[in-house]
Design a protein around this motif. Structure first.
Motif, PDB file in Angstrom:
ATOM      1  N   PRO A  50     -42.668   0.136 -60.239  1.00 38.56           N
ATOM      2  CA  PRO A  50     -43.922   0.734 -60.691  1.00 38.56           C
ATOM      3  C   PRO A  50     -44.452   0.063 -61.942  1.00 38.56           C
ATOM      4  N   TYR A  51     -45.757   0.136 -62.136  1.00 42.26           N
ATOM      5  CA  TYR A  51     -46.323  -0.340 -63.392  1.00 42.26           C
ATOM      6  C   TYR A  51     -47.643   0.360 -63.668  1.00 42.26           C
ATOM      7  N   LEU A  52     -48.039   0.312 -64.924  1.00 39.23           N
ATOM      8  CA  LEU A  52     -49.323   0.838 -65.393  1.00 39.23           C
ATOM      9  C   LEU A  52     -50.290  -0.328 -65.494  1.00 39.23           C
ATOM     10  N   MET A  53     -51.465  -0.192 -64.863  1.00 36.77           N
ATOM     11  CA  MET A  53     -52.441  -1.277 -64.866  1.00 36.77           C
ATOM     12  C   MET A  53     -53.389  -1.142 -66.051  1.00 36.77           C
ATOM     13  N   SER A  54     -53.707  -2.280 -66.681  1.00 34.48           N
ATOM     14  CA  SER A  54     -54.506  -2.246 -67.903  1.00 34.48           C
ATOM     15  C   SER A  54     -55.982  -2.026 -67.638  1.00 34.48           C
ATOM     16  N   GLY A  55     -56.455  -2.362 -66.447  1.00 36.64           N
ATOM     17  CA  GLY A  55     -57.867  -2.192 -66.122  1.00 36.64           C
ATOM     18  C   GLY A  55     -58.128  -0.885 -65.401  1.00 36.64           C
ATOM     19  N   GLY A  56     -59.242  -0.848 -64.657  1.00 36.35           N
ATOM     20  CA  GLY A  56     -59.618   0.361 -63.936  1.00 36.35           C
ATOM     21  C   GLY A  56     -60.012   0.041 -62.509  1.00 36.35           C
ATOM     22  N   THR A  57     -59.867   1.013 -61.626  1.00 36.28           N
ATOM     23  CA  THR A  57     -60.216   0.855 -60.226  1.00 36.28           C
ATOM     24  C   THR A  57     -60.924   2.115 -59.731  1.00 36.28           C
ATOM     25  N   ASP A  58     -61.274   2.099 -58.447  1.00 34.51           N
ATOM     26  CA  ASP A  58     -61.891   3.265 -57.831  1.00 34.51           C
ATOM     27  C   ASP A  58     -60.946   4.455 -57.754  1.00 34.51           C
ATOM     28  N   ALA A  59     -59.678   4.248 -58.065  1.00 32.65           N
ATOM     29  CA  ALA A  59     -58.731   5.366 -58.085  1.00 32.65           C
ATOM     30  C   ALA A  59     -59.195   6.469 -59.025  1.00 32.65           C
ATOM     31  N   LYS A  60     -59.960   6.104 -60.050  1.00 32.54           N
ATOM     32  CA  LYS A  60     -60.461   7.118 -60.983  1.00 32.54           C
ATOM     33  C   LYS A  60     -61.336   8.149 -60.272  1.00 32.54           C
ATOM     34  N   ALA A  61     -62.065   7.715 -59.267  1.00 35.66           N
ATOM     35  CA  ALA A  61     -62.904   8.641 -58.507  1.00 35.66           C
ATOM     36  C   ALA A  61     -62.076   9.480 -57.545  1.00 35.66           C
ATOM     37  N   TRP A  62     -61.169   8.830 -56.791  1.00 35.25           N
ATOM     38  CA  TRP A  62     -60.364   9.575 -55.813  1.00 35.25           C
ATOM     39  C   TRP A  62     -59.456  10.586 -56.510  1.00 35.25           C
ATOM     40  N   HIS A  63     -59.026  10.262 -57.706  1.00 37.44           N
ATOM     41  CA  HIS A  63     -58.173  11.162 -58.489  1.00 37.44           C
ATOM     42  C   HIS A  63     -58.864  12.506 -58.725  1.00 37.44           C
ATOM     43  N   ARG A  64     -60.176  12.491 -58.813  1.00 36.87           N
ATOM     44  CA  ARG A  64     -60.925  13.733 -59.032  1.00 36.87           C
ATOM     45  C   ARG A  64     -60.765  14.712 -57.875  1.00 36.87           C
ATOM     46  N   LEU A  65     -60.423  14.219 -56.692  1.00 36.55           N
ATOM     47  CA  LEU A  65     -60.216  15.061 -55.520  1.00 36.55           C
ATOM     48  C   LEU A  65     -58.749  15.424 -55.326  1.00 36.55           C
ATOM     49  N   GLY A  66     -57.915  15.087 -56.300  1.00 35.33           N
ATOM     50  CA  GLY A  66     -56.500  15.408 -56.208  1.00 35.33           C
ATOM     51  C   GLY A  66     -55.705  14.462 -55.342  1.00 35.33           C
ATOM     52  N   ILE A  67     -56.248  13.274 -55.062  1.00 32.81           N
ATOM     53  CA  ILE A  67     -55.572  12.294 -54.224  1.00 32.81           C
ATOM     54  C   ILE A  67     -54.611  11.463 -55.074  1.00 32.81           C
ATOM     55  N   ARG A  68     -53.368  11.311 -54.616  1.00 36.44           N
ATOM     56  CA  ARG A  68     -52.409  10.431 -55.298  1.00 36.44           C
ATOM     57  C   ARG A  68     -52.774   8.985 -54.993  1.00 36.44           C
ATOM     58  N   CYS A  69     -52.925   8.190 -56.036  1.00 32.08           N
ATOM     59  CA  CYS A  69     -53.435   6.827 -55.852  1.00 32.08           C
ATOM     60  C   CYS A  69     -52.401   5.788 -56.259  1.00 32.08           C
ATOM     61  N   PHE A  70     -52.305   4.752 -55.421  1.00 30.93           N
ATOM     62  CA  PHE A  70     -51.392   3.633 -55.679  1.00 30.93           C
ATOM     63  C   PHE A  70     -52.155   2.320 -55.516  1.00 30.93           C
ATOM     64  N   GLY A  71     -51.787   1.335 -56.326  1.00 33.65           N
ATOM     65  CA  GLY A  71     -52.264  -0.020 -56.119  1.00 33.65           C
ATOM     66  C   GLY A  71     -51.288  -0.742 -55.217  1.00 33.65           C
ATOM     67  N   PHE A  72     -51.750  -1.078 -53.996  1.00 35.68           N
ATOM     68  CA  PHE A  72     -50.858  -1.715 -53.033  1.00 35.68           C
ATOM     69  C   PHE A  72     -51.684  -2.627 -52.138  1.00 35.68           C
ATOM     70  N   ALA A  73     -51.924  -3.842 -52.624  1.00 37.62           N
ATOM     71  CA  ALA A  73     -52.611  -4.888 -51.863  1.00 37.62           C
ATOM     72  C   ALA A  73     -51.657  -6.074 -51.845  1.00 37.62           C
ATOM     73  N   PRO A  74     -50.668  -6.069 -50.937  1.00 41.16           N
ATOM     74  CA  PRO A  74     -49.498  -6.957 -51.053  1.00 41.16           C
ATOM     75  C   PRO A  74     -49.814  -8.444 -50.952  1.00 41.16           C
TER      76      PRO A  74
END
Length: 454
Positions: free
Chosen positions: A391-415
């Motif tokens: 796991p890691y904490l990303m320094s930038g931002g993604t669309d996960a900020k929007a999905w998080h508002r709906l209670g969705i667990r978000c992961f960065g996984f673009a292998p």
């Protein structure tokens, strides 16, 4: 033919493979097509928008038998949504998302045309090659192969290709959440950028960084007001001076360490792999991280809050002292650090400078645990036995900020399995952005396995 770790018949990559059913068969071609569609996002009303790319994506979705919906927050600012039914419709849906916009590119700065989609030296070059038309292409290639073979994902999947991510998502993901949350109904987890890429730690070990959290965003405009006057006269109420001093204080300030759970977990993995003790509170930690290569810049930025002045504006003539001066600051805070961050900024700017928010957004975080994480581990290990998901904490931002508002667990996984000498972090918004062709194909194969397990 043998069965792979996901339980379905393994698709060999050699000349004898059924090319039509290979998940990586179209990924390079699709990524190349997307790069050739200029979707530059300038953060204002300029730019071509995402409509042309959205129509291309919608065409691919329709070819696969899905029913895409195109939505526009503004003319040409287009987001695509489609639902892919799973083998078990009783399971909660998985959100798989990518954005269609890219940051601008100046052709004269590049060694290739940034919108030509040129393949050379084993890489696909162009704006969006890693941010993030690569993952868009993986998704579409896997979708195409699986639907031709009659292989639905294990669970229902909602596919979303957004507009405006590069400017904070107000015309894309956030707009979708505000106006059409029903399209995401039933989604409990999400995967998208930035994660799943490899970092070579030793000859026999690669970390695959899975984003479980990202820093919050505080884009600010600072404003100083003073007394306008003639440039030849003394002026003790100079807006430019006040602003410059505030900007310098912010730019030179070093925030104290704030070690969050994903950072602590990542450092523990580094400590074990390198055989060194790491004190997260020590300045030596960044020296140790440097042994990981260019990714150290991204990880180092997650050890604390950060604030970087990025723009200055004042005056209209050299001999006129302006009555106002402004500056822009890109602030980022770790999960749970927003209040402390803003209090520090207010202290640094002083009484004569005000701040206003251009964009203030959350710092979503989730645990590196559960069935979805297990699916990531297994799908990566099947393609790279020397890989380890961390796991890691990303320094930038993604669309996960929007999905998080709906209670969705978000992961960065673009292998992506990357060569150790590639400055992958430098590819994001950088000149000569490129992705290895074999990395694209690797990612499609991992994603294919993942959809059987997720």
């Amino acid at each position: 033919m043998t069965n792979d770790a996901s339980g379905h018949a393994a698709q060999p990559a050699g000349a004898g493979a059924d090319v039509e059913h290979r998940p990586d068969a179209e990924v390079v071609e699709i990524c190349r097509d997307l790069i050739r569609i200029d979707t530059s996002n300038y953060g204002d009303d300029r730019g071509p928008g995402e409509r042309q790319a959205a129509e291309y994506v919608a065409g691919k979705l329709a070819e696969a038998g899905l029913e895409p919906t195109l939505l526009e927050s503004e003319p040409l600012r287009t987001t695509v949504v489609a639902r892919w039914e799973g083998a078990d419709p009783s399971l909660p849906a998985l959100l798989v998302h990518g954005h269609l916009d890219v940051v601008p590119a100046v052709k004269a700065d590049w060694s290739v045309d940034p919108f030509a989609g040129e393949v050379k030296d084993g890489c696909l070059w162009g704006r969006g090659a890693v941010d993030m038309k690569d993952f868009d292409a993986m998704v579409l290639s896997v979708l195409s192969a699986r639907t031709r073979a009659g292989r639905p994902p294990r669970r229902p999947v909602v596919l979303v290709f957004t507009a405006d991510e590069e400017a904070g998502g107000r015309k894309g993901a956030h707009w979708l959440v505000d106006h059409h949350p029903e399209l995401l109904e039933g989604c409990t987890e999400a995967v998208g950028e930035v994660g799943g890429f490899s970092v070579t730690v030793r000859d026999d070990l690669r970390f695959y960084l899975i984003q479980t959290a990202e820093k919050g965003m505080a884009w600010m405009r600072l404003r100083a007001r003073g007394t306008a006057g003639h440039g030849s006269m003394r002026n003790d109420d100079n807006a430019v001076t006040e602003l410059a001093e505030a900007v310098a204080r912010i730019g030179r300030h070093r925030f104290p360490p704030r070690i969050t759970p994903p950072v602590k977990a990542f450092l523990a993995e580094v400590s074990e792999a390198l055989g060194v003790d790491i004190d997260p509170e020590s300045d030596d930690v960044e020296v140790t991280l440097a042994r990981l290569g260019s990714v150290a810049r991204m990880i180092g930025a997650t050890l604390r809050n950060t604030a970087n002045p990025t723009m200055l504006d004042a005056g209209y003539k050299v001999n006129v002292i302006p009555g106002e001066a402004t500056a822009a600051v890109d602030g980022r805070f770790v999960p749970g650090g927003q209040e402390e961050f803003l209090a520090t900024i207010d202290e640094l700017i002083g009484d004569k400078v005000t701040r206003e928010m251009i964009n203030l957004d959350s710092a979503p975080e989730t645990e590196f645990a559960g069935a979805l994480v297990d699916a990531m581990r297994t799908s990566l290990a099947a393609e790279d036995p020397q890989g380890r998901a961390v796991p890691y904490l990303m320094s930038g931002g993604t669309d996960a900020k929007a999905w998080h508002r709906l209670g969705i667990r978000c992961f960065g996984f673009a292998p992506l399995k990357l060569p150790p000498d590639l400055d992958f972090v430098g590819m994001f918004h950088g000149i000569d952005e490129r992705v290895p062709v074999e990395s694209l194909r690797f990612g499609a194969r991992v994603l294919d396995r993942f959809l059987d397990l997720a």
